[in-house]
Design a protein around this motif. Structure first.
Motif, mmCIF file in Angstrom:
data_model
loop_
_atom_site.group_PDB
_atom_site.id
_atom_site.type_symbol
_atom_site.label_atom_id
_atom_site.label_comp_id
_atom_site.label_asym_id
_atom_site.label_seq_id
_atom_site.Cartn_x
_atom_site.Cartn_y
_atom_site.Cartn_z
ATOM 1 N N UNK A 1 -11.714 -1.619 -15.645
ATOM 2 C CA UNK A 1 -10.403 -1.613 -16.316
ATOM 3 C C UNK A 1 -9.783 -3.016 -16.238
ATOM 4 N N UNK A 2 -9.920 -3.660 -15.071
ATOM 5 C CA UNK A 2 -9.332 -4.991 -14.873
ATOM 6 C C UNK A 2 -9.913 -5.995 -15.880
ATOM 7 N N UNK A 3 -11.213 -5.905 -16.100
ATOM 8 C CA UNK A 3 -11.850 -6.811 -17.073
ATOM 9 C C UNK A 3 -11.254 -6.619 -18.468
ATOM 10 N N UNK A 4 -11.063 -5.357 -18.798
ATOM 11 C CA UNK A 4 -10.484 -5.066 -20.123
ATOM 12 C C UNK A 4 -9.085 -5.666 -20.216
ATOM 13 N N UNK A 5 -8.305 -5.535 -19.143
ATOM 14 C CA UNK A 5 -6.936 -6.062 -19.149
ATOM 15 C C UNK A 5 -6.930 -7.589 -19.264
ATOM 16 N N UNK A 6 -7.846 -8.237 -18.539
ATOM 17 C CA UNK A 6 -7.937 -9.709 -18.594
ATOM 18 C C UNK A 6 -8.279 -10.159 -20.015
ATOM 19 N N UNK A 7 -9.280 -9.524 -20.590
ATOM 20 C CA UNK A 7 -9.691 -9.898 -21.943
ATOM 21 C C UNK A 7 -8.566 -9.651 -22.948
ATOM 22 N N UNK A 8 -7.855 -8.547 -22.745
ATOM 23 C CA UNK A 8 -6.751 -8.222 -23.658
ATOM 24 C C UNK A 8 -5.633 -9.259 -23.528
ATOM 25 N N UNK A 9 -5.379 -9.699 -22.293
ATOM 26 C CA UNK A 9 -4.330 -10.703 -22.057
ATOM 27 C C UNK A 9 -4.706 -12.032 -22.699
ATOM 28 N N UNK A 10 -5.956 -12.439 -22.526
ATOM 29 C CA UNK A 10 -6.425 -13.701 -23.117
ATOM 30 C C UNK A 10 -6.348 -13.623 -24.647
ATOM 31 N N UNK B 1 -3.889 10.675 -18.085
ATOM 32 C CA UNK B 1 -2.571 10.274 -17.542
ATOM 33 C C UNK B 1 -2.663 9.996 -16.041
ATOM 34 N N UNK B 2 -3.454 10.809 -15.362
ATOM 35 C CA UNK B 2 -3.629 10.598 -13.918
ATOM 36 C C UNK B 2 -4.263 9.232 -13.644
ATOM 37 N N UNK B 3 -5.279 8.913 -14.434
ATOM 38 C CA UNK B 3 -5.929 7.598 -14.291
ATOM 39 C C UNK B 3 -4.938 6.482 -14.587
ATOM 40 N N UNK B 4 -4.164 6.679 -15.629
ATOM 41 C CA UNK B 4 -3.154 5.663 -15.988
ATOM 42 C C UNK B 4 -2.164 5.450 -14.849
ATOM 43 N N UNK B 5 -1.651 6.558 -14.307
ATOM 44 C CA UNK B 5 -0.637 6.444 -13.248
ATOM 45 C C UNK B 5 -1.203 5.769 -11.992
ATOM 46 N N UNK B 6 -2.481 5.957 -11.776
ATOM 47 C CA UNK B 6 -3.105 5.350 -10.595
ATOM 48 C C UNK B 6 -3.277 3.832 -10.755
ATOM 49 N N UNK B 7 -3.653 3.398 -11.949
ATOM 50 C CA UNK B 7 -4.028 1.984 -12.126
ATOM 51 C C UNK B 7 -2.974 1.143 -12.849
ATOM 52 N N UNK B 8 -2.006 1.776 -13.472
ATOM 53 C CA UNK B 8 -1.052 1.028 -14.310
ATOM 54 C C UNK B 8 -0.318 -0.077 -13.541
ATOM 55 N N UNK B 9 0.225 0.172 -12.319
ATOM 56 C CA UNK B 9 0.943 -0.912 -11.619
ATOM 57 C C UNK B 9 0.069 -2.136 -11.355
ATOM 58 N N UNK B 10 -1.167 -1.889 -10.943
ATOM 59 C CA UNK B 10 -2.076 -3.018 -10.687
ATOM 60 C C UNK B 10 -2.408 -3.757 -11.976
ATOM 61 N N UNK B 11 -2.616 -2.986 -13.031
ATOM 62 C CA UNK B 11 -3.027 -3.605 -14.291
ATOM 63 C C UNK B 11 -1.875 -4.366 -14.942
ATOM 64 N N UNK B 12 -0.680 -3.861 -14.757
ATOM 65 C CA UNK B 12 0.471 -4.610 -15.285
ATOM 66 C C UNK B 12 0.614 -5.930 -14.534
ATOM 67 N N UNK B 13 0.317 -5.887 -13.255
ATOM 68 C CA UNK B 13 0.333 -7.117 -12.460
ATOM 69 C C UNK B 13 -0.709 -8.110 -12.967
ATOM 70 N N UNK B 14 -1.888 -7.603 -13.314
ATOM 71 C CA UNK B 14 -2.948 -8.467 -13.864
ATOM 72 C C UNK B 14 -2.469 -9.132 -15.145
#
Lengths: 244, 178
Positions: B66-75, B14-27
């Motif tokens: 994490x960003x790579x995973x988000x990009x691939x998931x979005x595509x 959860x701590x990791x999620x809270x740290x990166x979630x805003x950036x990843x949602x932006x991605x």
């Protein structure tokens, strides 16, 4: 164009969007099974270890059974060796004392064999049958030899009695049933003494036991009496014929 | 923290999620116009992150992974839900944006410009201009040729210029109107 792209990149990379409040709950709900995944992995390894131990135990039991079977075979061989050793000795020794000694040995060895038979009962019934058959054969042989020994003793004693009766007849002493009975009792005691104290000075356990019980077989006594009377009449007829 | 998260510690995750979630949602939002759908994609992306944490090899940054995973998931989402067309139509006009336009572009305008692009153009443009991927990487990710990737980027740029010009005019019109 480069400036525009740079501007777009900077703006987008700095941008952050706060997710809604329940987003983590959605993730956690989807991760519900994941947290237990390492445990499942452990369980998987435990299962492998348990199955390995199971196979090990089964193999141990299997090989132990194999060893026991081998030991059973050894036991049977020992028994056969004993019987083979005993038989020539019995054939060579015709004396009653040696036969009785063999009987004593057999008596001592029977409980051992029986205990072995009991131990092997659940594992090798066929081999037990071998042991039993072998034992029965030996028993019959021993009984036959005992009987032959007893018969020899009996015949000797009968001849002695007949001689005594004939001498009494020759001396014109009246031979009554009471006298014959007393002679029989004397013969019985002598027979027992001969059986108990053997020629080599050893004491026969079985004979001693019979003496302790103080019980002579009635059929034996009756048989002796009938033979004695028969012999007595034959002797008397022969003496009467000679006098005539 | 990362070790705890790998071990399945929910608090660490959860701590990791809270740290990166805003950036990843932006991605995710760069590729997906609807923020709700973008959030769903981000959720799936984080689930994959936490399920595959042990696969992180500590070579690059954790955030980049994490960003790579988000990009691939979005595509993947765009490919599944929408019909992505990588058309070969070439824009003949070649307009140059003025610095005057750049100065008035805030993040909302930038996002509007990106959203206005067709899906094929948008993916290639964001991957190349924003995420920093090379054409051969983009071609591999989108399963297209490098030539297609380059042509899509070119068309995306032209369309952005046109749209920006329109918005710039609109901005000036508004300012003039005010």
């Amino acid at each position: 164009m480069d400036k525009l792209e740079k501007h777009i990149r900077e703006k987008l990379q700095k941008r952050e969007i706060e997710p809604s409040m329940d987003t983590w709950n959605k993730i956690e709900a989807q991760l519900g099974g994941v947290e237990s995944k390492p445990k499942n992995g452990k369980v998987y390894w435990y299962a492998i270890a348990a199955s390995f131990i199971g196979v090990l135990l089964v193999s141990i039991v299997f090989f132990n059974n194999g060893l026991e079977n081998e030991s059973v075979i050894q036991v049977v061989d020992v028994v056969k060796e004993d019987s083979s050793n005993i038989k020539p000795e019995k054939k060579l020794q015709n004396k009653t004392s040696s036969v009785e000694e063999t009987v004593a040995q057999e008596t001592l060895s029977i409980p051992l064999k029986e205990s072995k038979k009991e131990a092997l009962k659940f594992e090798a019934p066929i081999k037990n049958d071998f042991v039993l058959n072998d034992y029965k054969e030996k028993e019959v042989l021993v009984e036959e030899k005992i009987r032959s020994g007893e018969q020899e003793l009996f015949d000797n004693k009968l001849n002695q009695l007949l001689k005594t009766v004939v001498s009494m007849e020759q001396r014109n002493i009246a031979v009554t049933d009471a006298e014959i009975d007393s002679l029989l009792m004397t013969a019985q005691r002598e027979l027992l003494t001969d059986k108990v104290f053997q020629e080599n000075g050893k004491v026969d356990a079985m004979a001693l036991l019979n003496e302790a019980e103080d019980e002579l077989d009635r059929t034996f006594r009756g048989q002796l009496f009938e033979k004695l009377k028969d012999g007595f009449f034959k002797v008397r007829t022969a003496v009467a014929d000679r006098n005539n | 923290m990362l070790k705890k998260a790998i071990a399945g510690n929910r608090q660490a995750q959860q701590t990791i999620y809270e740290k990166f979630a805003p950036k990843m949602l932006s991605v995710c939002r760069r590729y997906i116009k609807d923020v709700q759908f973008a959030e769903d994609v981000m959720v799936n992306g984080f689930v994959k992150v936490f399920k595959n944490l042990q696969a992180f090899e500590h070579r690059g940054s954790f955030e980049g992974w994490i960003r790579k995973i988000m990009v691939r998931e979005s595509i993947s989402y765009l490919r599944k839900k929408q019909f992505v067309v990588f058309d070969d139509e070439v824009f003949e006009k070649n307009q140059v944006l003025s610095s005057e336009h750049n100065s008035i572009l805030d993040i909302e305008h930038v996002q509007d410009l990106i959203d206005s692009l067709p899906e094929g153009y948008k993916m290639v443009f964001v991957l190349y201009a924003v995420e920093g991927y090379k054409h051969h990487e983009i071609a591999k990710m989108l399963k297209i040729s490098e030539g297609t990737s380059k042509s899509q980027l070119f068309k995306a740029r032209k369309m952005l210029q046109e749209n920006l010009k329109l918005k710039g005019i609109s901005s000036r019109t508004k300012s003039r109107g005010n």
